[in-house]
Design a protein around this motif. Structure first.
Motif, PDB file in Angstrom:
ATOM      1  N   UNK A  71       2.475   4.097  -7.660  1.00  0.00           N
ATOM      2  CA  UNK A  71       1.742   2.868  -7.927  1.00  0.00           C
ATOM      3  C   UNK A  71       2.481   1.920  -8.867  1.00  0.00           C
TER       4      UNK A  71
ATOM      5  N   UNK B 269       2.465  -2.598  -8.665  1.00  0.00           N
ATOM      6  CA  UNK B 269       1.008  -2.524  -8.595  1.00  0.00           C
ATOM      7  C   UNK B 269       0.407  -3.638  -7.738  1.00  0.00           C
TER       8      UNK B 269
ATOM      9  N   UNK C 228      -0.032  -2.854  -3.938  1.00  0.00           N
ATOM     10  CA  UNK C 228      -0.856  -1.736  -3.467  1.00  0.00           C
ATOM     11  C   UNK C 228      -1.960  -2.208  -2.524  1.00  0.00           C
TER      12      UNK C 228
ATOM     13  N   UNK D  75      -2.260  -1.106   1.290  1.00  0.00           N
ATOM     14  CA  UNK D  75      -3.376  -0.286   1.773  1.00  0.00           C
ATOM     15  C   UNK D  75      -4.133  -1.016   2.872  1.00  0.00           C
TER      16      UNK D  75
ATOM     17  N   UNK E 186      -7.328   6.675   0.437  1.00  0.00           N
ATOM     18  CA  UNK E 186      -7.579   5.546   1.343  1.00  0.00           C
ATOM     19  C   UNK E 186      -7.321   5.961   2.786  1.00  0.00           C
TER      20      UNK E 186
ATOM     21  N   UNK F 155     -18.453   0.299  11.203  1.00  0.00           N
ATOM     22  CA  UNK F 155     -18.349  -1.036  10.609  1.00  0.00           C
ATOM     23  C   UNK F 155     -18.433  -1.008   9.095  1.00  0.00           C
TER      24      UNK F 155
ATOM     25  N   UNK G  54     -16.635   0.481   7.210  1.00  0.00           N
ATOM     26  CA  UNK G  54     -15.256   0.458   6.715  1.00  0.00           C
ATOM     27  C   UNK G  54     -14.904  -0.902   6.125  1.00  0.00           C
TER      28      UNK G  54
ATOM     29  N   UNK H 241     -18.139  -6.332  -3.879  1.00  0.00           N
ATOM     30  CA  UNK H 241     -16.932  -7.136  -3.732  1.00  0.00           C
ATOM     31  C   UNK H 241     -15.755  -6.384  -3.137  1.00  0.00           C
ATOM     32  N   UNK H 242     -15.879  -5.084  -2.966  1.00  0.00           N
ATOM     33  CA  UNK H 242     -14.730  -4.342  -2.464  1.00  0.00           C
ATOM     34  C   UNK H 242     -15.135  -3.405  -1.342  1.00  0.00           C
TER      35      UNK H 242
ATOM     36  N   UNK I  71     -11.684   1.172   0.759  1.00  0.00           N
ATOM     37  CA  UNK I  71     -10.225   1.262   0.681  1.00  0.00           C
ATOM     38  C   UNK I  71      -9.683   0.305  -0.378  1.00  0.00           C
ATOM     39  N   UNK I  72     -10.208  -0.920  -0.411  1.00  0.00           N
ATOM     40  CA  UNK I  72      -9.639  -1.854  -1.374  1.00  0.00           C
ATOM     41  C   UNK I  72     -10.005  -1.443  -2.799  1.00  0.00           C
TER      42      UNK I  72
ATOM     43  N   UNK J 200     -10.196   1.659  -3.776  1.00  0.00           N
ATOM     44  CA  UNK J 200      -9.181   2.664  -4.101  1.00  0.00           C
ATOM     45  C   UNK J 200      -7.896   1.963  -4.509  1.00  0.00           C
ATOM     46  N   UNK J 201      -7.553   0.908  -3.765  1.00  0.00           N
ATOM     47  CA  UNK J 201      -6.372   0.119  -4.095  1.00  0.00           C
ATOM     48  C   UNK J 201      -6.430  -0.383  -5.526  1.00  0.00           C
TER      49      UNK J 201
ATOM     50  N   UNK K 112      -5.736   2.524  -7.854  1.00  0.00           N
ATOM     51  CA  UNK K 112      -4.311   2.854  -7.844  1.00  0.00           C
ATOM     52  C   UNK K 112      -3.523   1.775  -8.567  1.00  0.00           C
ATOM     53  N   UNK K 113      -3.925   0.511  -8.367  1.00  0.00           N
ATOM     54  CA  UNK K 113      -3.207  -0.580  -9.021  1.00  0.00           C
ATOM     55  C   UNK K 113      -3.387  -0.468 -10.542  1.00  0.00           C
TER      56      UNK K 113
END
Lengths: 441, 563
Positions: free
Chosen positions: A39, A43, A46, A50, B109, B470, B472, B480-481, B484-485, B487-488, B491-492
């Motif tokens: 990461x 960053x 990412x 994804x 993700x 759907x 997903x 707002x997320x 997957x995003x 998780x992004x 991770x970020x």
């Protein structure tokens, strides 16, 4: 300021450490071909990475769904082609029957031919692909068309199968058998099917009967009825079971506008019949009453709702069953139930004249052609969608690659640079010990 | 002034130069000793004597040995050591966190994508046994992935605890050593000598302690150094060292400082350096990630189950949860359970698919958390128990505990949206999550026929599978997320922290190297310098010897006068 030996070695050490660790990073990048290995490498990349990966995976699925859909539509198309061919043959037979001064024997042969066409039509309507009936709506493991004497009843539902072809876009991949073969569609989106086209099986039965010379007669099930009256079993003893012909007082077998009684359950989109209450809530703000004008009570309102083929509402008895009324004398209304013994509605048809059937056959062929055309359009759209998705896929791969793949030339050049610097640092380190004040004392 | 005096002066010079050579020798021997400061002799001449109107010097003596010392550089060194310790400490757990929140091809993700992809696949053949099995397998793998990450995060915390515990002995030893050195320096220097090497040792220990604990130090008049934690708790007071102790409370490890019979809690805020870095990761960074992970798991389970329970399986079953429903629904914390936060309103909630509702009349409001809990209780009966409970941080949370549904191997589902409940005084509407959802996430559904692909049991019905697929793309987390995003984002966050850490670590390392170089430049031993000094003292020694032999010759000359 003086520079001590440990200063020199410390600096060289730090420099060597930095160079080896950046060399290691670069070599990792070169070996994996990726610059986003953890990461912290980037960053900000990412989220796009994804989401690109997620979209690529979804698109893979969409592309495979599209292939499935195209296969299904292709299958369906060939069956619809067959339907059209059968109707054309039926029309040829009908024309044959009108034109020639044929013997009764010949007419019977023609009628038999139509019988075969009807059987074949039934097997097309019950076509299976991969063990699933394709014209059954969602009820894909039950044969959708079931014969009941001369009548063919639909056992599937009216649902349209949709597949997601691209995010949020759903594409129709089937036609409900009720629409193709019985002309039932929900044209005004009120959740109830309307008769908008031809019932192919009824039409073929009509044709067969007309060829057998039964034009003008009314029939129910497999039984041809020689006249237009209906009776009940034993009215004197209170048995109002409808019977075709004899016993009790005759009742007109037609509705008020002269059409034969042909009761159809009102189906919702889920293929299930609506109740009286549901129907009235939807279409008619009045409260349903029985034929004597008495309000139906709540329990009775749960009975299934039936309509005549022309859309008119039959009279109800106090149990909510459809009935036909007659004047038993002195203005006292009596009613005869329009349900068969097994509770199914009475469906009567009038066999039209042979000549009148020709335009209907043409209309039926049109119906199947238009269904085919619509599905053909869908298939074409799917092909376009598929090639579009494949294009998108390439774009996404590019985006992903921009974020996570290394530019090999860059990395290799950088490795060379760093190695050179590393070599320099090593050389200097070696040199340091060679220069010593000790040599000069 | 006689020859004897000259002889004496020569002798002092000889001794002095010899002494200086010894000191230079000592410098050379310690050229690689860490923390060693260059020592040098301080010369002074003997008081001159009056020889008939002339003051004549009596030679030289070494009046002291001093070490080179630069306060500014020393302070800077401590400061940078503190920073480096902090960043160094974070780098190991952060590297582990980077592995956990991987951005490679296999991560959470990916599992989330695959899970929803399985539903999409099911939608193309909703009655397919294989597709149904795949959906269940993907669900199991997804739950397992959440479990693994949750466990890995706990392991990071446990590893930090182990690191803290193993470091503690060394730290305590150093504290004792500093106290010892304080004592010795005081003893030695009270006699007027300078304890150069002790001071060097103490400086080095102090640097090491700032690296691990970020300690602050103040010299006192007697030459001792008092050491305290950044928060002000004393560690070394002159000759006394207080010890740090690790206290295990359940899974948690706490630091305590023993001063006499009293014990003081030492939290992250009281610390600096390595310990502060470790505890910051353990007590702030990882818990935030855990909270987000739990939130993701909670939302995923709630959303998928809610759709799944609305659908129908091939066998006609409906209302069946896909994952095990959360065992409790815990709101965010409120300062008090009895203060009035909510203005009131009508709330509809669903427990196990059954609708309940209650009204808190705004006219007789506002209402407290306790009142809200009892209103929920009276609306939902035995299916759901609402309580207010005090959390670890002392705040009060509304906790909804659904009854257990044996048939479905899961607690009953709870869908509740309290946003219709107005709030007063800037309080937030309760939003629910489950504290250890990621650890406990598990499948409830085992029978493939119960996978609710459709809204009806019709085998071709794929509407519900499409609806679940759907999810997903739905912004289900915080509104707002997508899963997957989000998780992004996690991770970020790890990535940003790790890359900052790497930058700061390299920066502090560089700065420290520079400072050490500066220190060497000022107080370090340079072999060239020492060699030159050696020559200098050697020459001095030679000259003194020459002087002595000259005086000797002169004496001999004088002695030859009378023969």
């Amino acid at each position: 300021m003086k520079s001590t030996l440990s200063t020199t070695y410390r600096s060289l050490n730090a420099e060597l450490g930095r160079l080896t660790s950046s060399l290691e990073d670069l070599r990792n990048q070169a070996a994996t071909g990726k610059k986003l290995l953890r990461p912290s490498d980037d960053p900000a990349a990412i989220r796009p990475v994804l989401s690109a990966r997620s979209q690529i995976r979804a698109n893979d699925r969409f592309i495979s769904s599209l292939s499935t859909a195209v296969d299904r539509l292709d299958n369906q198309d060939s069956y619809l082609d067959q339907v059209e061919n059968l109707l054309v043959s039926a029309k040829e037979v009908a024309i044959n029957g009108i034109n020639g001064s044929l013997s009764d024997q010949d007419m019977q042969t023609l009628a038999d031919q139509i019988g075969y066409i009807k059987t074949e039509m039934l097997s097309v309507a019950n076509a299976q692909v991969g063990g699933q009936y394709i014209f059954a709506g969602f009820e894909e493991d039950t044969a959708p068309f079931v014969t009941n004497g001369d009548l063919v009843n639909y056992a599937g539902d009216n649902h349209i199968k949709r597949l997601e072809a691209s995010p949020g876009e759903y594409i129709q991949t089937n036609l409900a058998g009720s629409e193709v073969f019985q002309g039932l569609r929900d044209t005004n989106n009120d959740g109830v099917m309307e008769q908008t086209g031809q019932d192919l099986f009824a039409l073929l039965t009509d044709l067969e009967r007309a060829l057998r010379g039964e034009a003008g007669q009314i029939y129910s099930g497999s039984t041809a009825l020689p006249n237009a009256t209906l009776g009940y079993a034993d009215a004197a003893n209170g048995d109002y079971t409808p019977i075709a012909l004899n016993g009790g007082d005759p009742v007109a077998l037609t509705t008020s506008d002269g059409q034969p009684i042909n009761l159809q359950p009102v189906l919702g989109m889920d293929g299930q019949p609506l109740t009286i209450a549901e129907y009235y809530a939807k279409f008619s703000p009045d409260t349903p009453t029985d034929f004597n004008g008495v309000l139906l009570d709540t329990a009775v309102l749960d009975q299934p709702m039936y309509l005549h083929a022309d859309g008119s509402i039959p009279a109800f008895d106090s149990d909510g069953k459809p009935v036909i009324t007659y004047d038993s004398g002195g203005g006292v209304l009596q009613a005869v139930s329009l349900l068969n013994d097994d509770g199914s509605p009475l469906q009567l048809r009038l066999v039209p004249a042979l000549a009148d059937l020709l335009p209907e056959l043409e209309a039926a062929a049109d119906q199947s052609r238009s269904a085919r055309g619509r599905m053909g359009n869908n298939a074409a759209r799917l092909e376009t969608a598929k090639s579009h998705l494949e294009g998108v896929q390439i774009d996404l791969e590019q985006i992903l690659s921009r974020y996570e793949d290394v530019d090999m030339i860059d990395v290799l050049t950088e490795i060379l640079q760093t190695e050179t610097a590393f070599e320099g640092a090593l050389k200097v380190t070696g040199q340091v010990s060679k220069l010593s004040i000790m040599d000069y004392l | 002034m006689g020859l004897a005096a000259a002889l004496n002066a020569g002798k002092t010079s000889l001794f002095t130069n010899q002494k200086s050579i010894e000191i230079t020798g000592n410098n050379i021997s310690n050229v690689n000793t860490e923390g060693y400061s260059r020592q040098k002799p301080v010369f002074s001449d003997f008081p001159s004597l009056n020889f008939g109107d002339f003051f004549v010097g009596q030679g030289v003596k070494v009046s002291g040995v001093v070490r080179d010392y630069d306060v500014f550089v020393s302070e800077q060194l401590l400061d940078k050591n503190q920073q480096l310790g902090n960043e160094d400490a974070k780098s190991t757990p952060l590297a582990e966190l980077e592995r956990i929140f991987s951005v490679g091809d296999e991560n959470l993700a990916t599992e989330i994508d695959r899970f929803f992809d399985a539903w999409q696949e099911l939608s193309t053949n909703p009655s397919g046994q294989v597709e149904r099995d795949i959906v269940i397998q993907r669900g199991e793998l997804l739950a397992a992935e959440f479990n693994t990450i949750a466990r890995d995060l706990e392991n990071v915390q446990n590893n930090i605890n182990d690191m803290v515990r193993s470091e503690l002995d060394a730290v305590n030893l150093k504290l004792t050593q500093i106290a010892d050195l304080n004592q010795r320096i005081q003893n030695l220097e009270s006699t007027g000598q300078t304890a150069n090497s002790f001071r060097d040792q103490r400086d080095l220990l102090l640097q090491e302690l700032t690296y691990s604990l970020g300690v602050q130090s103040f010299p006192d008049a007697a030459g001792a150094i008092n050491v305290q934690l950044p928060g002000g708790l004393p560690l070394v007071q002159s000759g006394t060292a207080h010890q740090l102790e690790a206290v295990v409370q359940g899974d948690d490890l706490k630091l305590e400082l023993a001063i006499g019979n009293s014990r003081f809690d030492v939290s992250g805020r009281n610390l600096g350096g390595k310990f502060a870095g470790l505890l910051e990761i353990r007590d702030q960074f990882v818990p935030e990630l855990q909270q987000d992970l739990n939130k993701t798991a909670y939302q995923l389970v709630q959303q998928v189950n809610s759709r799944h329970e609305q659908g129908t399986g091939l066998d006609g079953s409906t209302g069946v949860p896909f994952f095990q429903n959360p065992g409790n629904h815990t709101s965010q914390g409120y300062a008090s359970a009895t203060s009035d936060y909510f203005t009131g309103g009508t709330i509809a909630l669903q427990v196990g698919g059954e609708d309940h509702s209650f009204t808190l009349d705004p006219a007789s409001g506002p209402y407290s958390l306790d009142e809200l809990a009892s209103a929920i209780n009276s609306a939902t009966g035995a299916d759901l128990t609402a309580t207010t409970s005090q959390q670890g941080d002392g705040r009060y949370a509304l906790v909804l505990t659904p009854a257990y549904d044996l048939a479905n191997n899961s607690p009953l589902s709870v869908q509740v949206d309290l946003s219709a409940l107005g709030t007063t005084g800037g309080a937030a509407v309760p939003e629910f999550s489950m504290p250890s959802m990621a650890n406990l996430m598990a499948m409830a559904l085992q029978n493939p026929s119960q996978v609710a692909a459709g809204s009806s049991s019709a085998p071709g019905d794929n509407t519900n599978a499409l609806a679940i697929a759907a999810l997903k793309d739905e912004k289900a987390v915080n509104g707002e997320d997508t899963f997957v995003s989000f998780y992004g984002k996690m991770a970020a966050r790890v990535g940003v922290e790790a890359s900052q850490n790497r930058l700061a670590q390299t920066g502090s390392q560089d700065a420290l190297t520079q400072l050490q170089n500066l220190r060497d430049a000022k107080v370090g031993v340079s072999l060239e310098e020492e060699m030159i000094a050696l020559i200098k003292y050697q020459r001095g020694f030679e000259a003194s010897a020459k002087l002595l032999s000259t005086v000797d010759e002169m004496m001999a000359t004088v002695l030859t006068i009378k023969q």
